[in-house]
Design a protein around this motif. Structure first.
Motif, PDB file in Angstrom:
ATOM      1  N   GLN A  43       0.828  -1.205   0.000  1.00  0.00           N
ATOM      2  CA  GLN A  43       0.000   0.000   0.000  1.00  0.00           C
ATOM      3  C   GLN A  43       0.866   1.260   0.000  1.00  0.00           C
ATOM      4  OE1 GLN A  43      -3.436  -0.313  -0.193  1.00  0.00           O
ATOM      5  NE2 GLN A  43      -2.819  -2.465  -0.451  1.00  0.00           N
ATOM      6  N   ASP A  44       0.442   2.226  -0.813  1.00  0.00           N
ATOM      7  CA  ASP A  44       1.096   3.534  -0.811  1.00  0.00           C
ATOM      8  C   ASP A  44       0.263   4.415   0.140  1.00  0.00           C
ATOM      9  OD1 ASP A  44       2.594   5.710  -1.348  1.00  0.00           O
ATOM     10  OD2 ASP A  44       1.997   5.922  -3.451  1.00  0.00           O
ATOM     11  N   SER A  45       0.555   4.313   1.416  1.00  0.00           N
ATOM     12  CA  SER A  45      -0.349   4.871   2.434  1.00  0.00           C
ATOM     13  C   SER A  45      -0.262   6.392   2.538  1.00  0.00           C
ATOM     14  CB  SER A  45      -0.036   4.246   3.792  1.00  0.00           C
ATOM     15  OG  SER A  45      -0.081   2.845   3.683  1.00  0.00           O
ATOM     16  N   THR A  46      -1.282   6.935   3.193  1.00  0.00           N
ATOM     17  CA  THR A  46      -1.374   8.385   3.371  1.00  0.00           C
ATOM     18  C   THR A  46      -1.199   8.730   4.851  1.00  0.00           C
ATOM     19  OG1 THR A  46      -3.715   8.247   3.828  1.00  0.00           O
ATOM     20  CG2 THR A  46      -3.103   8.519   1.518  1.00  0.00           C
ATOM     21  N   ALA A  47      -1.105  10.022   5.113  1.00  0.00           N
ATOM     22  CA  ALA A  47      -0.995  10.489   6.501  1.00  0.00           C
ATOM     23  C   ALA A  47      -2.234  10.077   7.293  1.00  0.00           C
ATOM     24  CB  ALA A  47      -0.841  12.007   6.510  1.00  0.00           C
ATOM     25  N   SER A  48      -3.375  10.041   6.624  1.00  0.00           N
ATOM     26  CA  SER A  48      -4.606   9.671   7.326  1.00  0.00           C
ATOM     27  C   SER A  48      -4.595   8.180   7.707  1.00  0.00           C
ATOM     28  CB  SER A  48      -5.784  10.045   6.418  1.00  0.00           C
ATOM     29  OG  SER A  48      -6.897   9.316   6.742  1.00  0.00           O
ATOM     30  N   PHE A 179       4.393  -0.354  12.990  1.00  0.00           N
ATOM     31  CA  PHE A 179       5.570  -0.846  12.265  1.00  0.00           C
ATOM     32  C   PHE A 179       5.535  -0.353  10.826  1.00  0.00           C
ATOM     33  CE2 PHE A 179       7.049  -5.048  10.084  1.00  0.00           C
ATOM     34  CZ  PHE A 179       8.282  -4.497   9.759  1.00  0.00           C
ATOM     35  N   LYS A 180       6.601   0.386  10.451  1.00  0.00           N
ATOM     36  CA  LYS A 180       6.748   0.878   9.068  1.00  0.00           C
ATOM     37  C   LYS A 180       8.029   0.242   8.500  1.00  0.00           C
ATOM     38  CE  LYS A 180       8.201   3.696   5.722  1.00  0.00           C
ATOM     39  NZ  LYS A 180       8.763   2.720   4.803  1.00  0.00           N
ATOM     40  N   PRO A 181       7.872  -0.761   7.615  1.00  0.00           N
ATOM     41  CA  PRO A 181       9.065  -1.427   7.073  1.00  0.00           C
ATOM     42  C   PRO A 181       9.649  -0.647   5.897  1.00  0.00           C
ATOM     43  CG  PRO A 181       7.125  -2.385   6.089  1.00  0.00           C
ATOM     44  CD  PRO A 181       6.626  -1.270   7.009  1.00  0.00           C
ATOM     45  N   ALA A 182      10.851  -1.024   5.489  1.00  0.00           N
ATOM     46  CA  ALA A 182      11.426  -0.450   4.257  1.00  0.00           C
ATOM     47  C   ALA A 182      10.551  -0.878   3.095  1.00  0.00           C
ATOM     48  CB  ALA A 182      12.835  -0.978   4.062  1.00  0.00           C
ATOM     49  N   THR A 183      10.297   0.035   2.197  1.00  0.00           N
ATOM     50  CA  THR A 183       9.437  -0.277   1.055  1.00  0.00           C
ATOM     51  C   THR A 183      10.028  -1.418   0.220  1.00  0.00           C
ATOM     52  OG1 THR A 183       8.734   2.002   1.063  1.00  0.00           O
ATOM     53  CG2 THR A 183       8.301   0.773  -0.947  1.00  0.00           C
ATOM     54  N   GLU A 184      11.367  -1.441   0.115  1.00  0.00           N
ATOM     55  CA  GLU A 184      12.006  -2.452  -0.736  1.00  0.00           C
ATOM     56  C   GLU A 184      11.885  -3.873  -0.190  1.00  0.00           C
ATOM     57  OE1 GLU A 184      15.870  -0.779  -1.165  1.00  0.00           O
ATOM     58  OE2 GLU A 184      15.127   0.709  -2.588  1.00  0.00           O
ATOM     59  N   ALA A 185      11.467  -4.030   1.056  1.00  0.00           N
ATOM     60  CA  ALA A 185      11.317  -5.392   1.607  1.00  0.00           C
ATOM     61  C   ALA A 185       9.973  -5.537   2.307  1.00  0.00           C
ATOM     62  CB  ALA A 185      12.462  -5.691   2.562  1.00  0.00           C
ATOM     63  N   ALA A 186       8.987  -4.787   1.862  1.00  0.00           N
ATOM     64  CA  ALA A 186       7.719  -4.723   2.603  1.00  0.00           C
ATOM     65  C   ALA A 186       6.820  -5.939   2.376  1.00  0.00           C
ATOM     66  CB  ALA A 186       6.980  -3.438   2.249  1.00  0.00           C
ATOM     67  N   ILE A 209       2.051  -0.576   8.522  1.00  0.00           N
ATOM     68  CA  ILE A 209       1.677   0.397   7.492  1.00  0.00           C
ATOM     69  C   ILE A 209       2.847   0.603   6.537  1.00  0.00           C
ATOM     70  CG2 ILE A 209       2.225   2.317   9.085  1.00  0.00           C
ATOM     71  CD1 ILE A 209      -0.175   3.764   7.592  1.00  0.00           C
ATOM     72  N   THR A 210       2.544   0.546   5.247  1.00  0.00           N
ATOM     73  CA  THR A 210       3.608   0.706   4.256  1.00  0.00           C
ATOM     74  C   THR A 210       3.426   2.011   3.481  1.00  0.00           C
ATOM     75  OG1 THR A 210       2.306  -0.509   2.622  1.00  0.00           O
ATOM     76  CG2 THR A 210       3.878  -1.781   3.928  1.00  0.00           C
ATOM     77  N   GLY A 211       4.508   2.418   2.833  1.00  0.00           N
ATOM     78  CA  GLY A 211       4.462   3.650   2.041  1.00  0.00           C
ATOM     79  C   GLY A 211       5.810   4.340   2.133  1.00  0.00           C
ATOM     80  N   SER A 212       5.910   5.418   1.422  1.00  0.00           N
ATOM     81  CA  SER A 212       7.187   6.114   1.333  1.00  0.00           C
ATOM     82  C   SER A 212       7.687   6.575   2.713  1.00  0.00           C
ATOM     83  CB  SER A 212       6.984   7.309   0.408  1.00  0.00           C
ATOM     84  OG  SER A 212       7.727   8.400   0.862  1.00  0.00           O
ATOM     85  N   GLY A 213       8.984   6.373   2.931  1.00  0.00           N
ATOM     86  CA  GLY A 213       9.580   6.781   4.203  1.00  0.00           C
ATOM     87  C   GLY A 213       9.418   8.266   4.456  1.00  0.00           C
TER      88      GLY A 213
END
Ligand SMILES: NC(=O)C1=CN([C@@H]2O[C@H](COP(=O)(O)OP(=O)(O)OC[C@H]3O[C@@H](n4cnc5c(N)ncnc54)[C@H](OP(=O)(O)O)[C@@H]3O)[C@@H](O)[C@H]2O)C=CC1
Ligand SMILES: O=C(O)CCC(=O)C(=O)O
Length: 488
Positions: A43-48, A179-186, A209-213
């Motif tokens: 998922q390319d998550s949002t602030a919400s 938990f926010k993992p690195a996108t490259e290993a999500a 939650i995944t998405g840009s750091g």
């Protein structure tokens, strides 16, 4: 052309539900061994979305704390068993997503299981001490209290072990987690979270939650309901984490880079030293913060050592980590691949001699991946960039010195201080090294990488914030001490 193989759309896990991001957008995760192949989507998550994850962890704080440490430990035993049942699947996903060999991925997943069991055992270990009071009629003791909501931000190089060594102690000591993992290993990270989900943790205890750091990671560290943050990754991002945490007065823990030296003294066992240097420098394609990157050799054995090191390095097989017999996989991403190639060019420009490797591998099965031959530079000077900056790839800088004193001086001549090793048969050299080296991990006749889950892990100088991870050290970070005084 993009090939979709065994693709998976991973959702966020918020308040015990797998949910898509409000953005309705996903991010592709690619196989570095076959760059056109998509391993899955996250998922390319949002602030919400992030706000919902934190709110849910915040609401779960009290219930989870009140469940008690023993029961929290039991949950971790369940997660360990579930992970064990999925070991092969998770290891294969890890290899396909970030390139390390299947053997390495299986080893890392097994390590994750052992970490879970170690912290599960904490469930029934003491959570305080009784301390004699100066008042003979009083009882005084300490009790550990959780911090609250902990943000866990992890890198791609250990997609199972690092998240688990942060999440397991956070949970057993009574914290809830975002938990926010690195996108490259999500995608691999999502599979680990599935094991926590299947273990039946109460609502909101672990959120994923995944998405840009720069969006989700930044929102996480800036969120007012966050009580602590633990981070492993680059120095640049780590500095931002420290700044945000300090401004808000919350606890933080950082594990960042290394430029780890190995000293080889004139009386070292050369064969053993070569084996340790190769494993430390090139396992995981050199993408470990504990990887060997500088090898400092006493002049009288320099030539003999280098000859053997080069001979053994040239035997290394490089290829797709899923193929049996491949010793070293590709760089984890195009970005890492380009960084490694840039440093190899820089080393040549700086005047170091590329003795072996450093070439991109092309042709047949290598065409599609980010492959580079393990590289060794000779004639490196301590102030060259290849001797000072973290490359995070399969590159060794060889430095020649006259004696142990100079070797230790050169070893310490860097902004980092994570791990350091010496190969020697001289006990005085060992004692001198232990005292004088600036490193959190001090290794004698053993490679620079090699972290044991029951011992403190962390570095000095710019490598770390000082708060150690793993073993009993984790308790110091994930809890606050209450001193209780009771008078009847
Ligand atoms: N010490 C170590 O173990 C590691 C060191 N490194 C070093 O860092 C270099 C770059 O690797 P890279 O993956 O980019 O490392 P980063 O530090 O960028 O990434 C580590 C984690 O931080 C997240 N992140 C990125 N930006 C922010 C932000 N502004 N606020 C909060 N979190 C953020 C990332 O998310 P996202 O993935 O979405 O960007 C990822 O989860 C490597 O070449 C290596 O030198 C890298 C990995 C591990
Ligand atoms: O060497 C290890 O096992 C762990 C290293 C590490 O933490 C890292 O590379 O981020």
């Amino acid at each position: 052309m993009k090939t979709l193989s065994k693709e998976k759309i991973c959702k966020n896990y918020i308040n015990n539900e797998w949910v898509a991001s409000e953005s309705q957008e996903t991010i592709e995760s690619f196989d570095p061994a076959r760059k056109g192949t998509i391993v899955g989507y996250v998922q390319d998550s949002t602030a919400s979305d992030l706000d919902k994850a934190i709110q849910s962890a915040h609401l779960a704080k009290k219930t989870w704390r009140k469940i008690g440490q023993a029961e929290r430990g039991q949950f971790l035993y369940k997660v360990a068993n579930l992970l064990e049942g999925k070991l092969d699947e998770i290891a294969e996903t890890m290899t396909r997503e970030m390139g390390k060999t299947l053997h390495e991925s299986k080893g890392e997943t097994s390590r994750g299981i052992a970490i879970l069991r170690y912290y599960a055992g904490e469930g029934i270990r003491k959570e305080g001490d009784v301390i004699p009071s100066s008042d003979k009629d009083a009882l005084m003791f300490t009790k550990r209290a959780p911090l609250g909501v902990v943000g866990v931000i992890t890198p791609w190089n250990f997609p199972a072990a690092i998240p688990i060594w942060k999440i397991a102690p956070a949970l057993v000591y009574g914290n809830t987690v975002v938990f926010k993992p690195a996108t490259e290993a999500a995608v691999t990270a999502a599979k680990i979270v599935e094991c926590f989900a299947e273990a039946g943790l109460p609502d909101g205890v672990l959120n994923f939650i995944t998405g840009s750091g720069s969006v989700i990671g930044q929102e996480l560290i800036d969120h007012p309901l966050l009580n602590a943050v633990t981070f492993t990754g680059s120095e640049a991002v780590g500095e931002g984490v420290a700044k945000a945490a300090t401004e808000r007065g919350i606890k933080f823990q950082l594990e960042m880079g290394g430029k780890n030296p190995v000293i080889i003294t004139k009386d070292a066992d050369i064969a053993r030293a070569v084996e340790g240097v190769i494993s430390g420098a090139f396992r995981s394609t050199g993408q470990k913060c504990t990887a060997t990157s500088r090898v400092i050799v006493e002049s009288s054995i320099y030539d003999a050592f280098v000859k053997k090191l080069v001979e053994e390095t040239e035997k290394i097989t490089v290829g797709n980590g899923l193929i049996e017999g491949v010793w070293m996989g590709p760089c984890a991403s195009e970005r890492q691949f380009n960084t490694v190639r840039e440093y190899i060019e820089l080393g040549k420009k700086e005047g170091a001699a590329l003795i072996t490797g450093g070439k991109t591998i092309t042709g047949e099965e290598h065409e599609e991946g980010f492959y580079v031959r393990p590289a060794i530079f000779g004639g490196v000077k301590p102030d060259m960039k290849i001797a000072q900056e973290e490359i995070f790839g399969p590159v060794i800088a060889l430095l020649r010195v006259n004696d142990l004193e100079e070797a230790i001086k050169v070893a310490n001549d860097t902004r980092y201080g994570l791990s350091a090793s010496i190969y020697t048969s001289n006990i005085s050299a060992v004692l001198e090294f232990i005292d004088e080296i600036d490193a959190g991990l001090v290794r004698i006749n053993a490679e620079s990488a090699g972290v044991e889950l029951q011992a403190p892990f962390g570095g000095m100088k710019a490598s770390s914030s000082g708060a150690r991870e793993q073993g009993q050290a984790a308790k110091e970070f994930y809890t606050a001490i209450k001193t209780i005084f009771i008078k009847g």
